[in-house]
Scaffold this active site. Structure first.
Site, PDB file in Angstrom:
ATOM      1  CE1 TYR A 176      -3.242  -2.708  -0.111  1.00  0.00           C
ATOM      2  CE2 TYR A 176      -4.358  -1.601   1.684  1.00  0.00           C
ATOM      3  CZ  TYR A 176      -4.342  -2.566   0.701  1.00  0.00           C
ATOM      4  OH  TYR A 176      -5.433  -3.392   0.537  1.00  0.00           O
TER       5      TYR A 176
ATOM      6  CG  ASP B 286     -13.731  -6.110   3.618  1.00  0.00           C
ATOM      7  OD1 ASP B 286     -13.431  -5.275   4.493  1.00  0.00           O
ATOM      8  OD2 ASP B 286     -14.246  -5.799   2.515  1.00  0.00           O
TER       9      ASP B 286
ATOM     10  CG  ASP C  75      -7.887  -3.922   2.863  1.00  0.00           C
ATOM     11  OD1 ASP C  75      -9.013  -3.982   3.364  1.00  0.00           O
ATOM     12  OD2 ASP C  75      -7.601  -3.166   1.926  1.00  0.00           O
TER      13      ASP C  75
ATOM     14  CG  ASP D 200      -3.241 -19.954  -0.213  1.00  0.00           C
ATOM     15  OD1 ASP D 200      -2.610 -19.945   0.872  1.00  0.00           O
ATOM     16  OD2 ASP D 200      -2.819 -20.529  -1.230  1.00  0.00           O
TER      17      ASP D 200
ATOM     18  CE  LYS E 254       0.508 -18.330  -1.823  1.00  0.00           C
ATOM     19  NZ  LYS E 254      -0.468 -19.426  -1.799  1.00  0.00           N
TER      20      LYS E 254
END
Ligand SMILES: NC(=O)C1=CN([C@@H]2O[C@H](COP(=O)(O)OP(=O)(O)OC[C@H]3O[C@@H](n4cnc5c(N)ncnc54)[C@H](O)[C@@H]3O)[C@@H](O)[C@H]2O)C=CC1
Ligand SMILES: CC(C)CC(=O)C(=O)O
Ligand SMILES: [Mg+2]
Length: 347
Positions: free
Chosen positions: A135, A247, A243, A219, A186
């Site tokens: 970001y 959600d 982020d 994942d 990851k």
């Protein structure tokens, strides 16, 4: 009388609808406590950008730095090119005010509907890094608009930045009953950044022998959030993964309209900023149907951060009581939910 000098940035879309409800509840929660709120409104967002061509002026940024805390609704509007407000206002604030901890608690309250078949107990906190990763705007485009276009977006992870947020996450885990920390990354593919995160967690864990540690690739973590959310206590992760996961965390604990967050500068060098996890929701803006609970809970996080734990707990209890009554499935307006939570504080 103690005064909290609060910067209020309602922003765009439903941000303008949910922030007044949070202020209403804050006022009620602080009544008779010897603490009061003095608000300064900043009309930043799409209209301001249309008027001035700026997302956030240097003057406003300097003024905002002088407040005790910031309450933000949401930014982003279809009338403004994507990224202008998200980067130029929201991320500029997070970066300039060194909000390196993005704290996002998730709890499934009794009576709250969840899409999960077997929800079990859900009570975890995501500690998302807030100032680095993908970001930070490190990238660019060459040969734009041609078949040879190349667009890059480079994730920046510094030893300094990763270590400070990992330390915060360990301290948070040590303070909770389950004392468990999960690193989500990851590192099987993102070997450079993932390696730094992994080595940092290993190194800091030596100072927290009471905290158990595990790891999930991002994942797989999205599966576990749905299939076995009880395994999580504190999740530490980078800016993008955090982020996305939060959600999803909102969705499994009753919906994104309930999920609160704090952008924290733990050292207090800059004011911290509290906001719902959700965005400006243009699809429902203007209808008065947005759930203000996330913003109300964000206000409770703010009181907690500022050391006003008693009114913070009272807001949490009022939110919990309101949620318990939701089983009937009756739909309520934004103001009706705000009124109900404010009223529960009188009890
Ligand atoms: N912190 C912020 O200011 C954020 C800003 N955004 C911006 O917001 C705009 C919309 O983004 P989306 O991807 O649509 O995400 P969003 O979070 O605004 O909406 C996603 C979905 O959740 C629903 N929703 C969100 N908040 C709700 C609430 N309080 N009550 C009931 N339903 C709610 C929306 O109606 C929509 O269906 C974009 O401009 C985006 O960049 C997105 C996320 C965070
Ligand atoms: C709009 C983005 C900059 C932020 C976001 O989606 C978030 O912080 O949850
Ligand atoms: Mg988000």
């Amino acid at each position: 009388m103690t005064t909290i000098d609060l910067a209020v940035i309602p922003g765009d879309g439903i941000g303008k609808e949910v922030v007044p409800e949070a202020l209403k509840v804050l006022g009620k929660a602080l009544s008779g406590t010897g603490v009061e709120i003095a608000t300064t409104h900043y009309d930043l967002g799409a209209e301001y950008w249309q008027r001035t061509g700026q997302a956030l002026s240097d003057e406003d940024l300097e003024a905002i730095k002088g407040h005790d805390a910031i309450l933000l609704g949401a930014v982003g509007d279809p009338s403004v090119p994507s990224g202008i407000l998200e980067r130029g206002l929201l991320l500029r604030l997070r970066f300039a005010l060194d909000h390196y901890v993005n704290l996002r608690p998730s709890k499934l309250y009794p009576g709250v509907p969840t899409p999960l078949a077997e929800p079990g107990q859900i009570d975890f906190v995501v500690v998302r890094e807030g100032t680095e990763g993908l970001y930070c705007g490190n990238g660019g485009v060459v040969r734009q608009g041609t078949p040879q276009e190349i667009a890059t977006e480079v994730s920046v992870n510094t030893a300094f930045g990763v270590e400070r947020v990992v330390r915060y996450a360990f301290a948070k885990a040590a303070s909770r009953p389950a004392k468990h920390l999960t690193l989500v990354h990851k590192h099987n593919v993102l070997v450079h950044a993932g390696g730094l995160w992994r080595r940092t967690v290993e190194a800091v864990s030596a100072q927290y022998p009471e905290v158990t540690v595990d790891y999930a690739h991002v994942d797989a973590a999205t599966i576990y959030l749905v299939a076995d959310p009880g395994r999580f206590d504190v999740i530490v992760t980078d800016n993008l993964f955090g982020d996305i996961l939060t959600d999803e965390a909102g969705a499994i604990t009753g919906g994104i309209g309930l999920a609160a967050s704090g952008n924290i500068n733990p050292e207090g060098a800059f004011p911290s900023m509290f906001e719902p996890v959700h965005g400006s929701a243009p699809d429902i803006a203007g209808q008065g149907i947005a759930d203000p609970t996330a913003t109300i809970s964000a206000a409770a996080l703010m009181l907690d951060h500022l050391g006003h734990t008693r009114p913070a707990r009272r807001i949490e209890a009022a939110v919990e009581a309101d949620m318990a009554g939701r089983a009937d499935g009756r739909s309520r307006s934004t103001a009706e939910i705000g009124d109900a939570i404010a009223q529960a504080l009188e009890a």
